[in-house]
Design a protein around this motif. Structure first.
Motif, PDB file in Angstrom:
ATOM      1  N   ALA A  58       5.226  -5.107 -16.572  1.00 17.79           N
ATOM      2  CA  ALA A  58       4.504  -3.901 -16.147  1.00 17.79           C
ATOM      3  C   ALA A  58       3.729  -4.109 -14.848  1.00 17.79           C
ATOM      4  N   SER A  59       3.083  -5.257 -14.715  1.00 18.81           N
ATOM      5  CA  SER A  59       2.272  -5.477 -13.509  1.00 18.81           C
ATOM      6  C   SER A  59       1.986  -6.954 -13.360  1.00 18.81           C
ATOM      7  N   LEU A  60       1.369  -7.308 -12.238  1.00 20.41           N
ATOM      8  CA  LEU A  60       0.983  -8.709 -12.012  1.00 20.41           C
ATOM      9  C   LEU A  60       0.009  -9.180 -13.090  1.00 20.41           C
ATOM     10  N   ALA A  61      -0.779  -8.252 -13.605  1.00 23.29           N
ATOM     11  CA  ALA A  61      -1.761  -8.604 -14.634  1.00 23.29           C
ATOM     12  C   ALA A  61      -1.096  -8.924 -15.970  1.00 23.29           C
ATOM     13  N   ASP A  62       0.186  -8.657 -16.079  1.00 23.10           N
ATOM     14  CA  ASP A  62       0.917  -8.962 -17.317  1.00 23.10           C
ATOM     15  C   ASP A  62       1.710 -10.256 -17.203  1.00 23.10           C
ATOM     16  N   CYS A  63       1.540 -10.964 -16.102  1.00 27.15           N
ATOM     17  CA  CYS A  63       2.257 -12.227 -15.910  1.00 27.15           C
ATOM     18  C   CYS A  63       1.459 -13.392 -16.474  1.00 27.15           C
ATOM     19  N   ASP A  64       2.172 -14.428 -16.862  1.00 31.24           N
ATOM     20  CA  ASP A  64       1.525 -15.671 -17.285  1.00 31.24           C
ATOM     21  C   ASP A  64       2.363 -16.847 -16.792  1.00 31.24           C
TER      22      ASP A  64
ATOM     23  N   MET B 155       2.325  -6.328  -0.270  1.00 31.69           N
ATOM     24  CA  MET B 155       1.290  -5.666  -1.064  1.00 31.69           C
ATOM     25  C   MET B 155       1.750  -5.589  -2.515  1.00 31.69           C
ATOM     26  N   ILE B 156       0.858  -5.923  -3.415  1.00 33.11           N
ATOM     27  CA  ILE B 156       1.139  -5.761  -4.847  1.00 33.11           C
ATOM     28  C   ILE B 156       0.010  -4.932  -5.434  1.00 33.11           C
ATOM     29  N   ASN B 157       0.272  -3.683  -5.721  1.00 34.10           N
ATOM     30  CA  ASN B 157      -0.731  -2.839  -6.368  1.00 34.10           C
ATOM     31  C   ASN B 157      -0.705  -3.132  -7.867  1.00 34.10           C
ATOM     32  N   THR B 158      -1.871  -3.355  -8.421  1.00 31.87           N
ATOM     33  CA  THR B 158      -1.945  -3.756  -9.835  1.00 31.87           C
ATOM     34  C   THR B 158      -2.901  -2.855 -10.600  1.00 31.87           C
ATOM     35  N   GLY B 159      -2.354  -2.120 -11.551  1.00 30.92           N
ATOM     36  CA  GLY B 159      -3.163  -1.252 -12.406  1.00 30.92           C
ATOM     37  C   GLY B 159      -3.596   0.019 -11.689  1.00 30.92           C
ATOM     38  N   ARG B 160      -4.095   0.957 -12.470  1.00 28.33           N
ATOM     39  CA  ARG B 160      -4.536   2.243 -11.885  1.00 28.33           C
ATOM     40  C   ARG B 160      -5.593   2.020 -10.814  1.00 28.33           C
ATOM     41  N   GLY B 161      -6.506   1.082 -11.070  1.00 25.36           N
ATOM     42  CA  GLY B 161      -7.567   0.797 -10.100  1.00 25.36           C
ATOM     43  C   GLY B 161      -7.040   0.193  -8.815  1.00 25.36           C
ATOM     44  N   GLY B 162      -5.826  -0.372  -8.874  1.00 27.87           N
ATOM     45  CA  GLY B 162      -5.205  -0.959  -7.685  1.00 27.87           C
ATOM     46  C   GLY B 162      -4.216  -0.016  -7.035  1.00 27.87           C
TER      47      GLY B 162
ATOM     48  N   PHE C 266       4.831   1.376 -13.069  1.00 30.09           N
ATOM     49  CA  PHE C 266       4.391   0.220 -13.855  1.00 30.09           C
ATOM     50  C   PHE C 266       5.554  -0.694 -14.214  1.00 30.09           C
ATOM     51  N   HIS C 267       6.216  -1.156 -13.171  1.00 34.25           N
ATOM     52  CA  HIS C 267       7.206  -2.239 -13.221  1.00 34.25           C
ATOM     53  C   HIS C 267       6.870  -3.070 -11.993  1.00 34.25           C
ATOM     54  N   LEU C 268       6.475  -4.310 -12.199  1.00 36.08           N
ATOM     55  CA  LEU C 268       5.995  -5.172 -11.116  1.00 36.08           C
ATOM     56  C   LEU C 268       6.876  -5.063  -9.860  1.00 36.08           C
ATOM     57  N   HIS C 269       6.240  -4.883  -8.715  1.00 33.08           N
ATOM     58  CA  HIS C 269       6.986  -4.849  -7.460  1.00 33.08           C
ATOM     59  C   HIS C 269       6.103  -5.361  -6.330  1.00 33.08           C
ATOM     60  N   VAL C 270       6.759  -6.018  -5.397  1.00 32.49           N
ATOM     61  CA  VAL C 270       6.087  -6.524  -4.199  1.00 32.49           C
ATOM     62  C   VAL C 270       6.571  -5.680  -3.026  1.00 32.49           C
ATOM     63  N   HIS C 271       5.649  -4.934  -2.422  1.00 29.85           N
ATOM     64  CA  HIS C 271       6.004  -4.162  -1.234  1.00 29.85           C
ATOM     65  C   HIS C 271       6.092  -5.107  -0.033  1.00 29.85           C
ATOM     66  N   VAL C 272       7.083  -4.867   0.816  1.00 29.20           N
ATOM     67  CA  VAL C 272       7.184  -5.560   2.111  1.00 29.20           C
ATOM     68  C   VAL C 272       7.422  -4.473   3.158  1.00 29.20           C
ATOM     69  N   PHE C 273       6.546  -4.399   4.160  1.00 26.74           N
ATOM     70  CA  PHE C 273       6.736  -3.353   5.169  1.00 26.74           C
ATOM     71  C   PHE C 273       6.210  -3.794   6.528  1.00 26.74           C
TER      72      PHE C 273
END
Ligand code: 5GP
Ligand code: ZN
Length: 111
Positions: free
Chosen positions: A48-54, A84-91, A96-103
């Motif tokens: 779902a997000s970076l916060a769900d990684c371990d 850029m990695i937006n994580t969670g609503r506050g981010g 809500f599938h982990l993604h790394v933006h490159v631009f």
């Protein structure tokens, strides 16, 4: 995840403009680019997000990050790029599938 847009893209149920694919990772252009070149790298597995990684995701996250400069170069971003990695609503995360933006490829707002 049946209701996840990016899982549907991974499954081929929704189209994408593909940049790269291997057994674990897919990269494709953002549908609403914020710069002349804007793509995302995602794990094929639903996280779902970076916060769900371990620790189990350590190698995968490393592979994704190391791919970013290579794909950026291949997409013409020879002068640099932003990740850029937006994580969670506050981010500001919308999908809500982990993604790394490159631009890049044009003026970027200073952080
Ligand atoms: P987030 O705000 O979650 O970090 O970014 C989600 C990104 O996914 C947004 O930049 C948005 O434009 C992009 N996006 C949303 N739906 C789709 C889609 O169906 N296809 C593609 N290629 N990008 C999408
Ligand atoms: Zn997903």
């Amino acid at each position: 995840m049946s209701d996840c847009i990016f899982c549907k893209i991974v499954a081929g149920e929704l189209p994408c403009s593909k940049v790269y694919e291997d057994d674990e990772i897919l990269a494709f252009h953002d549908i609403r680019p914020v710069a002349p070149v804007h793509f995302m790298l995602i794990p094929k597995a639903h996280i779902a997000s970076l916060a769900d990684c371990d620790e189990r995701h350590q190698a995968l996250l490393g592979r994704i990050l190391l791919l970013a400069p290579r794909l950026a170069r291949e997409q013409g971003l020879t002068n640099g790029f932003r990740t850029m990695i937006n994580t969670g609503r506050g981010g500001g995360q919308e999908v809500f599938h982990l993604h790394v933006h490159v631009f890049g490829g044009g003026p970027l707002r200073p952080m």
